[in-house]
Structures are given as structure tokens and as C-alpha cells.
Design a protein around this motif. Structure first.
Motif, PDB file in Angstrom:
ATOM      1  N   GLU A   1       0.820  -1.212   0.000  1.00 18.83           N
ATOM      2  CA  GLU A   1       0.000   0.000   0.000  1.00 18.83           C
ATOM      3  C   GLU A   1       0.856   1.266   0.000  1.00 18.83           C
ATOM      4  N   LYS A   2       1.999   1.212   0.690  1.00 13.97           N
ATOM      5  CA  LYS A   2       2.888   2.380   0.709  1.00 13.97           C
ATOM      6  C   LYS A   2       3.419   2.675  -0.686  1.00 13.97           C
ATOM      7  N   PHE A   3       3.790   1.602  -1.425  1.00 10.59           N
ATOM      8  CA  PHE A   3       4.247   1.792  -2.801  1.00 10.59           C
ATOM      9  C   PHE A   3       3.144   2.417  -3.652  1.00 10.59           C
ATOM     10  N   GLN A   4       1.923   1.931  -3.484  1.00 10.30           N
ATOM     11  CA  GLN A   4       0.804   2.440  -4.285  1.00 10.30           C
ATOM     12  C   GLN A   4       0.608   3.941  -4.051  1.00 10.30           C
ATOM     13  N   LEU A   5       0.677   4.366  -2.793  1.00 12.77           N
ATOM     14  CA  LEU A   5       0.524   5.792  -2.477  1.00 12.77           C
ATOM     15  C   LEU A   5       1.682   6.610  -3.036  1.00 12.77           C
ATOM     16  N   ILE A   6       2.897   6.066  -2.935  1.00 12.29           N
ATOM     17  CA  ILE A   6       4.073   6.760  -3.468  1.00 12.29           C
ATOM     18  C   ILE A   6       3.949   6.912  -4.982  1.00 12.29           C
ATOM     19  N   TYR A   7       3.466   5.863  -5.643  1.00 12.94           N
ATOM     20  CA  TYR A   7       3.302   5.929  -7.096  1.00 12.94           C
ATOM     21  C   TYR A   7       2.296   7.013  -7.480  1.00 12.94           C
ATOM     22  N   LEU A   8       1.167   7.038  -6.796  1.00 12.90           N
ATOM     23  CA  LEU A   8       0.137   8.039  -7.104  1.00 12.90           C
ATOM     24  C   LEU A   8       0.673   9.453  -6.890  1.00 12.90           C
TER      25      LEU A   8
ATOM     26  N   ASN B   1      -4.380  13.313  -7.372  1.00 15.37           N
ATOM     27  CA  ASN B   1      -5.075  13.504  -6.103  1.00 15.37           C
ATOM     28  C   ASN B   1      -5.746  12.192  -5.695  1.00 15.37           C
ATOM     29  N   ILE B   2      -5.671  11.840  -4.423  1.00 15.82           N
ATOM     30  CA  ILE B   2      -6.357  10.654  -3.940  1.00 15.82           C
ATOM     31  C   ILE B   2      -7.851  10.955  -3.872  1.00 15.82           C
ATOM     32  N   ILE B   3      -8.626  10.191  -4.624  1.00 16.16           N
ATOM     33  CA  ILE B   3     -10.081  10.356  -4.648  1.00 16.16           C
ATOM     34  C   ILE B   3     -10.701   9.122  -4.004  1.00 16.16           C
ATOM     35  N   LYS B   4     -11.219   9.293  -2.812  1.00 15.27           N
ATOM     36  CA  LYS B   4     -11.847   8.239  -2.020  1.00 15.27           C
ATOM     37  C   LYS B   4     -10.848   7.202  -1.514  1.00 15.27           C
TER      38      LYS B   4
ATOM     39  N   TYR C   1      -9.756   3.533  -6.084  1.00 13.56           N
ATOM     40  CA  TYR C   1     -10.610   4.365  -6.940  1.00 13.56           C
ATOM     41  C   TYR C   1      -9.758   5.326  -7.771  1.00 13.56           C
ATOM     42  N   THR C   2      -8.670   5.808  -7.206  1.00 10.84           N
ATOM     43  CA  THR C   2      -7.785   6.720  -7.946  1.00 10.84           C
ATOM     44  C   THR C   2      -7.120   5.993  -9.111  1.00 10.84           C
ATOM     45  N   PHE C   3      -6.724   4.744  -8.901  1.00  8.65           N
ATOM     46  CA  PHE C   3      -6.192   3.949 -10.015  1.00  8.65           C
ATOM     47  C   PHE C   3      -7.260   3.774 -11.098  1.00  8.65           C
ATOM     48  N   LYS C   4      -8.494   3.570 -10.665  1.00 10.80           N
ATOM     49  CA  LYS C   4      -9.594   3.421 -11.612  1.00 10.80           C
ATOM     50  C   LYS C   4      -9.782   4.694 -12.432  1.00 10.80           C
TER      51      LYS C   4
ATOM     52  N   LYS D   1      -0.908   3.130 -18.012  1.00 12.10           N
ATOM     53  CA  LYS D   1      -0.924   1.665 -18.047  1.00 12.10           C
ATOM     54  C   LYS D   1      -0.657   1.055 -16.677  1.00 12.10           C
ATOM     55  N   VAL D   2       0.256   1.668 -15.898  1.00 10.26           N
ATOM     56  CA  VAL D   2       0.553   1.131 -14.568  1.00 10.26           C
ATOM     57  C   VAL D   2      -0.674   1.235 -13.664  1.00 10.26           C
ATOM     58  N   SER D   3      -1.382   2.354 -13.727  1.00  8.73           N
ATOM     59  CA  SER D   3      -2.609   2.497 -12.929  1.00  8.73           C
ATOM     60  C   SER D   3      -3.629   1.437 -13.313  1.00  8.73           C
ATOM     61  N   LYS D   4      -3.726   1.162 -14.602  1.00 11.31           N
ATOM     62  CA  LYS D   4      -4.667   0.132 -15.059  1.00 11.31           C
ATOM     63  C   LYS D   4      -4.291  -1.232 -14.516  1.00 11.31           C
TER      64      LYS D   4
END
Length: 480
Positions: free
Chosen positions: A186-193, A199-202, A206-209, A216-219
């Protein structure tokens, strides 16, 4: 009727009367006239099931109760996951040095009882809502948790095998093509975003969506998380207590700060459509899926009293947004995400998207009104409680909270009325804005029409400007 704080430690139940601390027992008092307040709701329901009980007493889940009465966003909580000692520490009832041991079991129950009573009296509107809505919803969901939901275990095994292969392929793609070796972290996911400026939405998911079509990485991360969630649920179904024919999800009546009903372990409501086929009806019943069309969009149109948006609802707000912003009317699901981003105050929307929403003058005025209200009152909610408090100047979520808490209120009122007024209908699963029921197969069309009427009527009571549409039918025919 008495109210007892109950706690299971090891194999021993402990019970304390919240109004009489001398009434303490090292056991569970089996009396259906009592109400039991606990942070171990699933254990309590299993205890009654082990006694071959066909019904349940009143049950109050402390985590859901805390969410309703405290109405604080996660950003104001030191602890990410809800735990009973964290609950007490956050409310400054105990300090970090407190340790649970046999000599203070009774003291812990006394502290929980005192905090429960304190939160109950914190806000009269929330207390009234709790008594008139939440307790009735709790009865519906906990009775379903007691009875369980029928599943096709052979199909679940097949789905597990398919998902494991799909997850392995996604992880391979992330590793070989993008040098990402810990995609589950989860820490990696937040760092990537953060590195992408999103912006983190919800939530991260959901932000990856939101960004999956442009990145492509978000997908890949979105697909990975969704498939892993489904796999975890399938594994839980196949390995957990209950046998081969039924699963017993954990229900939370006030599962989010907007009071949505959620399921945990297994999270059946979050299954992708292709994986929902493992859910099957009991003998003589047929699955019925009931869904509000353009639920949040219709609520926003009605509350803002924007005639142009109301008129657009009668055709399709999301399709119109797709046509005007994305230049492709078929991209309705992507347009729906843009709508939610607007509602959540996402300032990274495209200029084209911003121009689309600015066309609706009364909508913009309503949005400004919400901003003023939360800035002055420091709280915002539905017409009947479900407030969320603001403790700083960061409240981009204010419009979203109003709309989603209103949606939850409408939805719960509909659940309660269906349960009260219609026989031969069983609530099974809440699915965001929709509900999965099982109904008497011989009365399917008649019962379907009656349920639709109740859902429409409850929407109209709060959002009178919209002639709401309901999508309903057999579960296999379910559509957005």
C-alpha cells in the motif's frame, strides 16, 4: 429490556449491564429481549447460531456505532484500522500504557459502557437516526448474516484457479515491463500516485480506476487489486465455517462515514459481475437485482434544483457528459467517474470537464452554498443526521458527503419498508446503490413491481424534483 456490553476472550464471554455495573457475568445471557453491544458482532452471531437460534436479539456493533456518532474522517484518526483499544485511546479513555489482562476485563467493559453512553448523547439528531433507522437496518443485515447466503462452491473453486493465473500474469507484466516488484504494498501504491501528481479520490483503488485509461501502470494496479480482492473472498468462502453450500459475510450497517452498508469477508458486494455467478437463490426463490438509475446524479440535480440538470436526468446525465467531454457517447462508465470526481472536489479535472459543469448555474450556486455551510457550521450531512465534521479548512469532500449520505438515507428507508411491507422477499446483499433480493419465484413479477414502487417512493420523499427510474430484473440480467 437490558443493554449489555459483551466481549469474548478465548472461549469465555463477559457481559456487563451498561446501566448497572454490578450486573456483571462471566457468560453470555441468552435473552432475546436484551440488546447486546459488542465489537465482536460476528462472534456473537455465531454464538447464537451454535445454539440453533432462528432469530437474534438486538445487536449494536461498536465500530459502526463509533462511525455514526463520531463522524470523523480517517485523516483525523491516529489509527488506520478500527480496534477496541484504539477506540478507547482515541477518545482518551485509556492511555498507551493500558494492557488488557484478566484482572481488568470488567474495567474494560465499564469503560466501553461509559463511552457508549457518552457518544449516544453526543448529538440528538444522530441519536434519533440511530433509533429510527440504524437499529432497523441492523436487524435486517444481522438476520441475513445468521442465515447466510447460498453459493455454488464448485464454481467458486473454478474462479479461484482462474484468478490466480490472471494475478500471476499482471504481476509478471508489472515486474518485466515496469520494474515494479512490490505492487501489493500500500505504501508503494501511495508513493506511485503521488509521483504522478494524482489527487487521492476516495481511495487508492478508486484513484487507479480514475486514471486507468491514461496510465498503463494504474490500469494494471487497478486490475491487480480488484482481482486480488475477489480471490481473497473466494478463498474465504471455501475455507471458512459454514460448509459447502452457504457463506456468512460480515455485515456493517454503518460501514462508511456516509453510512453505506458494507460487507467484509467475503466482500460479495464488490465482486466483479463475472464472479457474482457463484451466488444462487434458495429453493423456490429467484434472485432479483434492484438498482437506482443515476442515483447520485439524480440526487444532486434535485437538491440543487438545477432545471437543466434535472432535464438531462430524464435522458441520461452520464451519456451526455461522455458525449460532450469525452466525445464518445458510449464511454458512459468513464463519464460517471468524471461526475464523481467533480462531486468529490477534484481540482485536476480537464478544462473541458470543468466547462461542462459550469453550464449548470444553479448547480454551481448549490456547490458554493455547501462550501459556505461547512466553513461556518463545521459539519455537513443529510436531512436526517449522518454528519461529517470538519476540523480544518480541507473539506473538498463536502458536496460528495451530502449527496452520498442522502443516497444512503434513501436507500436505508427503502430497505426498511420492503422488509416491513412485503412478505416472500429476502434481503441478501447491498450493492452500493442496488440490492440483491431473493423472492418467491411464483410471484416474481408482482413482487418486483412492489419493490420498485417502494424504492421510487422513498427517493421522491427526499428528492421530489426527479422522477427516478429503477433498473430491476433477474440477477443475471443486472446492468449499470
Amino acid at each position: 429490556m437490558n443493554k449489555y456490553i459483551t466481549m469474548l476472550i478465548g472461549s469465555q464471554w463477559h457481559s456487563l449491564n451498561v446501566h448497572d455495573f454490578n450486573d456483571y457475568k462471566n457468560e453470555l445471557i441468552y435473552n432475546f429481549q436484551n440488546t447486546y453491544i459488542t465489537f465482536q458482532t460476528s462472534d456473537l452471531i455465531r454464538e447464537f447460531k451454535s445454539k440453533e437460534s432462528k432469530r437474534l436479539p438486538g445487536i449494536i456493533d461498536l465500530e459502526s456505532f463509533d462511525k455514526q456518532m463520531s463522524q470523523e474522517g480517517k485523516e483525523f484518526r491516529e489509527f488506520k484500522n478500527w480496534r477496541v483499544l484504539n477506540f478507547l485511546r482515541h477518545n482518551r479513555v485509556i492511555d498507551s500504557k493500558f494492557e488488557l489482562k484478566e484482572s481488568n476485563f470488567k474495567m474494560l467493559l465499564e469503560l466501553l459502557a461509559t463511552l457508549y453512553l457518552r457518544l449516544l448523547e453526543k448529538d440528538n439528531t444522530e441519536k434519533e437516526r440511530f433509533e429510527k433507522i440504524e437499529t432497523h437496518v441492523n436487524k435486517i443485515i444481522y438476520e441475513r448474516q445468521l442465515k447466510g447466503i447460498r453459493i455454488d462452491s464448485n464454481l467458486a473453486k473454478q474462479k479461484c484457479s482462474e484468478l490466480e493465473k490472471e494475478i500471476y500474469k499482471i504481476k509478471n507484466d508489472l515486474q518485466l515491463e515496469h520494474n515494479i516488484f512490490s505492487p501489493d504494498d500500500e505504501k508503494f501504491q501511495l508513493i506511485y500516485l503521488k509521483s504522478k501528481g494524482y489527487n487521492i479520490i476516495k481511495s487508492s483503488l478508486y484513484t487507479f480506476k480514475v486514471h486507468r485509461n491514461e496510465d498503463k501502470v494504474s490500469k494494471l494496479l487497478y486490475e491487480l487489486i480488484r482481482k486480488q480482492q475477489d480471490l481473497d473472498s473466494f478463498i474465504y468462502i471455501l475455507s471458512h465455517w459454514g460448509g459447502k453450500e452457504r457463506t456468512y459475510p460480515d455485515y456493517y450497517g454503518f460501514g462508511t462515514i456516509t453510512s453505506r452498508v458494507i460487507l467484509r469477508q467475503p466482500s460479495l458486494q464488490n465482486f466483479r459481475k463475472s464472479n457474482r455467478t457463484i451466488i444462487i437463490p434458495d429453493k423456490g426463490m429467484k434472485l432479483l437485482y434492484v438498482d437506482y438509475s443515476q442515483f447520485e446524479a439524480g440526487i444532486l440535480a434535485s437538491l440543487s434544483d438545477d432545471k437543466d440538470l434535472i432535464e438531462l436526468y430524464n435522458t441520461d446525465i452520464y451519456s451526455n457528459l461522455a458525449e460532450n467531454v469525452l466525445e464518445n457517447k458510449t464511454l458512459r462508465s468513464d463519464a460517471k467517474i468524471i461526475f464523481y470526481r467533480y462531486m468529490y472536489g477534484d481540482n485536476t479535472l480537464s478544462e473541458n470537464s470543468k466547462r461542462f459543469f459550469k453550464k449548470f448555474k444553479k448547480l454551481e450556486q448549490y456547490k458554493q452554498k455547501i462550501d459556505v455551510e461547512i466553513s461556518t457550521k463545521k459539519k455537513i450531512g443529510s436531512v436526517f443526521g449522518n454528519y461529517r465534521y470538519s476540523f480544518n479548512d480541507e473539506h473538498v469532500w463536502s458536496l460528495s458527503h451530502v449527496i452520498q449520505s442522502t443516497a444512503s438515507l434513501i436507500y436505508k428507508n427503502a430497505l426498511i419498508r420492503v422488509r416491513k411491507e412485503i412478505r416472500n422477499v429476502d434481503f441478501l446483499i447491498p450493492m452500493h446503490d442496488a440490492t440483491l433480493y431473493q423472492v418467491d419465484e411464483l410471484q416474481f413479477d408482482q413482487l418486483k413491481a412492489r419493490i420498485e414502487d417502494i424504492y421510487k417512493d422513498e427517493f421522491k420523499k427526499i428528492c421530489s424534483k426527479i422522477n427516478v427510474r429503477i433498473n430491476s430484473g433477474e440477477f443475471a440480467e443486472e446492468t449499470n
